[in-house]
Design a protein around this motif. Sequence first.
Motif, PDB file in Angstrom:
ATOM      1  N   GLY A  88       0.803  -1.223   0.000  1.00  0.00           N
ATOM      2  CA  GLY A  88       0.000   0.000   0.000  1.00  0.00           C
ATOM      3  C   GLY A  88       0.836   1.273   0.000  1.00  0.00           C
ATOM      4  N   VAL A  89       2.156   1.119  -0.067  1.00  0.00           N
ATOM      5  CA  VAL A  89       3.059   2.277  -0.058  1.00  0.00           C
ATOM      6  C   VAL A  89       3.710   2.414  -1.426  1.00  0.00           C
ATOM      7  N   ARG A  90       3.601   3.608  -2.001  1.00  0.00           N
ATOM      8  CA  ARG A  90       4.234   3.905  -3.288  1.00  0.00           C
ATOM      9  C   ARG A  90       5.266   5.006  -3.113  1.00  0.00           C
ATOM     10  N   LEU A  91       6.241   5.023  -3.998  1.00  0.00           N
ATOM     11  CA  LEU A  91       7.302   6.032  -3.937  1.00  0.00           C
ATOM     12  C   LEU A  91       7.306   6.890  -5.184  1.00  0.00           C
ATOM     13  N   ILE A  92       7.560   8.161  -4.976  1.00  0.00           N
ATOM     14  CA  ILE A  92       7.876   9.081  -6.066  1.00  0.00           C
ATOM     15  C   ILE A  92       9.222   9.673  -5.681  1.00  0.00           C
ATOM     16  N   LEU A  93      10.218   9.484  -6.548  1.00  0.00           N
ATOM     17  CA  LEU A  93      11.567   9.962  -6.247  1.00  0.00           C
ATOM     18  C   LEU A  93      11.947  11.069  -7.221  1.00  0.00           C
ATOM     19  N   HIS A  94      12.173  12.253  -6.699  1.00  0.00           N
ATOM     20  CA  HIS A  94      12.599  13.366  -7.546  1.00  0.00           C
ATOM     21  C   HIS A  94      14.065  13.202  -7.925  1.00  0.00           C
ATOM     22  N   GLU A  95      14.378  13.460  -9.187  1.00  0.00           N
ATOM     23  CA  GLU A  95      15.763  13.390  -9.651  1.00  0.00           C
ATOM     24  C   GLU A  95      16.539  14.648  -9.279  1.00  0.00           C
ATOM     25  N   GLN A  96      15.804  15.736  -9.012  1.00  0.00           N
ATOM     26  CA  GLN A  96      16.421  16.968  -8.516  1.00  0.00           C
ATOM     27  C   GLN A  96      15.486  17.575  -7.488  1.00  0.00           C
ATOM     28  N   ASN A  97      16.014  18.356  -6.592  1.00  0.00           N
ATOM     29  CA  ASN A  97      15.209  18.980  -5.550  1.00  0.00           C
ATOM     30  C   ASN A  97      14.270  20.000  -6.188  1.00  0.00           C
ATOM     31  N   LYS A  98      12.967  19.827  -5.955  1.00  0.00           N
ATOM     32  CA  LYS A  98      11.957  20.705  -6.553  1.00  0.00           C
ATOM     33  C   LYS A  98      11.343  21.669  -5.543  1.00  0.00           C
ATOM     34  N   GLY A  99      11.581  21.441  -4.255  1.00  0.00           N
ATOM     35  CA  GLY A  99      10.992  22.301  -3.238  1.00  0.00           C
ATOM     36  C   GLY A  99       9.659  21.775  -2.731  1.00  0.00           C
TER      37      GLY A  99
END
Length: 162
Positions: A88-99
């Motif tokens: 039930g846990v999904r990840l979204i990983l930013h490739e650069q810091n977006k704030g």
Amino acid sequence: MVKPTLDPFIWATVKLRRGRIRAPSRLDRVPRVSVVVPCHNYGHYLRQCVDSVTRNQPGIEVEVIIVDDKSTDDSVAVARSIADRDEGVRLILHEQNKGHIATYNDGLDAATGEFVLLLSADDLATPGALTRAAELLVAEPSAGVVYGNAIHSAAICLRAAP
């Protein structure tokens, strides 16, 4: 102190029901609650945060979306270990810091639940909080937001004298 605008009978009823105008009712369906957890260098808090919304929340289905904003600590490793043990846990990983705002919006865009909670990685939900909120939102369709009282705890750090 502000005096209540409700008549005395209704005011007494609300007080007896602990702030509710109507008595609480059981859910007749299982609502889906999406919890968006933005994270930037909060790996040491992340497991407790996710546990607080996936455990002790009966009667609801919980989807957790962790959005890591290019952390430089162990946040990604912790998030992956959480997602590996809980489907039930999904990840979204930013490739650069977006704030902050972009991170919040990416998580909210990915949410599929009927109800959504934006919960900072260093915060916790109390046992049953999501269930109670879902019950109220289902019972009162005109309500758009539900919130509870914040519980603040003080952490005491002791340091040995040099």
